[in-house]
Design a protein around this motif. Structure first.
Motif, short mmCIF file in Angstrom:
data_model
loop_
_atom_site.label_atom_id
_atom_site.label_comp_id
_atom_site.label_asym_id
_atom_site.label_seq_id
_atom_site.Cartn_x
_atom_site.Cartn_y
_atom_site.Cartn_z
N ARG A 189 -3.38 11.75 -3.77
CA ARG A 189 -3.72 10.68 -2.83
C ARG A 189 -3.16 9.35 -3.32
N ASP A 216 -4.58 6.60 -3.43
CA ASP A 216 -5.57 5.86 -4.22
C ASP A 216 -5.90 6.53 -5.55
N GLN A 272 -6.01 6.39 7.26
CA GLN A 272 -5.93 6.76 5.85
C GLN A 272 -4.73 6.14 5.13
N THR A 312 -5.00 4.58 1.50
CA THR A 312 -6.03 5.27 0.71
C THR A 312 -5.54 6.68 0.38
N GLN A 313 -5.39 7.52 1.41
CA GLN A 313 -4.87 8.87 1.17
C GLN A 313 -3.35 8.91 1.15
#
Length: 319
Positions: free
Chosen positions: A247, A249, A300, A303-304
Motif C-alpha cells: 500500500r 501508506d 484510496q 492511502t492504498q
C-alpha cells in the motif's frame, strides 16, 4: 539521391575491391555522421546508394526503429564511443529483416573524410528465433495464469482483463517495451502463490480468521519464489507478483513498503487488480458498478494507491 564519394582508405586498389565484395554491409562516415561510403552489399540489399540526410539509413529503416537508432548514433558521435544497434532494414522488395550495426571511431591516414567505420550484419534468423521463444514463454505463462484462475474459482476472464488493463495503464504512463513486457508477465502470474492455499480458505464466503488471513497474505511472497524458480520471468515481473498488495501508506504486505519504495509496475497493477475485483462477483461479495469502483479507487488515492497512477487510471476508465 546523392551518390556518395568513393572511400579512400589506403592506397591499394585490391583492398578497395575486397571491401566492395564483402558479403556483409560496410560503411564509413565523417566526424559529423555523414556517410562517405557504402559497399556493394548495402546497395544490393536496399537498392540505395546513400541519402543526402546526415545518417543515411533513414530511407531503409523500419519506421519504429528510426528514433531509437538516431538517438544511439547521435550519442556516439558526441562521445566517440563504439556502439551496437539492432534494427530492421527494408530490402528491394519492401520486406524488413533484422540487422546489427557496429560502429567504431577510427583514424585513417590518407582518408580525411573517414572518422567512423561500421558493418551491418544480418541477424534475422536469430531475432525470429527469439520472437518464437518469447511467444512460447508468453503462451506457457498465460496457460498457467488461466489454470490458476480456475483454481481460484474464477472463470470469468480475470487474468486477461487485468493484463489488458495493466498494459493500457502502463502505456498511458509512458512505460517502455521492456517494462510493459515485465508488467504483462507479472500480471499474468500475479496470484500464482495462491496455488498453496486450501480451497476452503480460498473460496470461503465468510470473513477469514487470523490464521486464514495469514495464509492469504503469504501468497505474494510465495508466488514470487515459485515464479522465480520457473526461470521464465525477469526481476521486474517478479516484483509485480511480490508487491502488488503493498500500500502507498506502508500498511500493505508482504514487506510493508511505502510510496516509491514500491516498484512502479506493482503500483500500476495494484490499481487494476483491485478495480477488477470490485466490479466482479466474488464468493464474499456482489459486483460493484464501474462508477462505484472508480469512486473507491479515487477515495484510496494517497492511502492504498499511488495518486499519480490513480489519476491516469481514472482518466482512462471514465474518459
Amino acid at each position: 539521391m546523392t551518390h556518395l564519394s568513393p572511400m579512400t582508405l589506403g592506397p591499394a586498389p585490391e583492398y578497395r575491391r575486397l571491401v566492395e565484395e564483402m558479403p556483409i554491409m560496410l560503411w564509413t562516415a565523417d566526424a559529423a555522421g555523414r556517410w562517405t561510403h557504402v559497399n556493394g552489399r548495402w546497395t544490393e540489399y536496399t537498392g540505395l546508394i546513400g541519402e543526402a540526410q546526415g545518417f543515411g539509413f533513414e530511407a531503409a529503416l523500419h519506421p519504429d526503429d528510426v528514433a531509437p537508432t538516431l538517438e544511439v548514433w547521435t550519442a556516439a558521435i558526441h562521445s566517440g564511443q563504439p556502439y551496437d544497434i539492432e534494427y530492421r532494414l527494408r530490402d528491394t522488395h519492401g520486406q524488413h529483416r533484422w540487422f546489427v550495426v557496429r560502429g567504431r571511431k577510427v583514424s585513417a591516414p590518407g582518408a580525411d573524410d573517414v572518422t567512423w567505420v561500421g558493418s551491418c550484419t544480418d541477424i534475422d534468423a536469430q531475432k525470429q528465433a527469439e520472437v518464437a521463444a518469447l511467444n512460447a514463454q508468453r503462451a506457457a505463462v498465460r496457460a498457467l495464469g488461466l489454470a490458476l484462475e480456475v483454481r481460484d474459482g474464477d472463470t470469468g476472464g480475470h487474468t486477461d482483463r487485468v493484463v489488458g488493463q495493466a498494459l493500457a495503464l502502463g502505456r498511458a504512463l509512458g512505460l517502455g517495451a521492456a517494462d510493459l513486457e515485465a508488467l504483462e508477465l507479472g500480471a499474468t502470474l500475479h496470484d500464482v502463490g495462491k496455488i498453496g492455499i486450501p480451497d476452503q480458505v480460498l473460496r470461503k464466503p465468510a470473513a477469514l480468521d487470523l490464521d486464514e488471513r495469514m495464509l492469504i497474505q503469504a501468497h505474494p511472497a510465495q508466488g514470487a519464489r515459485f515464479a522465480a524458480a520457473l526461470g521464465l520471468l525477469p526481476p521486474a515481473a517478479l516484483g509485480v507478483i511480490r508487491h502488488h498488495h503493498e500500500r502507498w501508506d506502508g500498511q500493505g504486505y508482504p514487506d510493508e513498503l511505502a510510496w516509491d519504495q514500491i516498484p512502479l509496475l506493482a503500483r500500476i497493477f495494484a490499481v487494476v487488480d483491485v478495480y477488477d475485483a470490485l466490479v466482479s462477483v466474488r464468493p464474499y461479495k456482489a459486483a460493484w458498478t464501474p462508477e462505484q469502483a472508480q469512486a473507491e479507487i479515487e477515495r484510496q488515492a494517497g492511502t492504498q494507491f499511488d495518486p499519480q497512477v490513480v489519476r491516469v487510471f481514472l482518466a482512462l476508465t471514465s474518459g
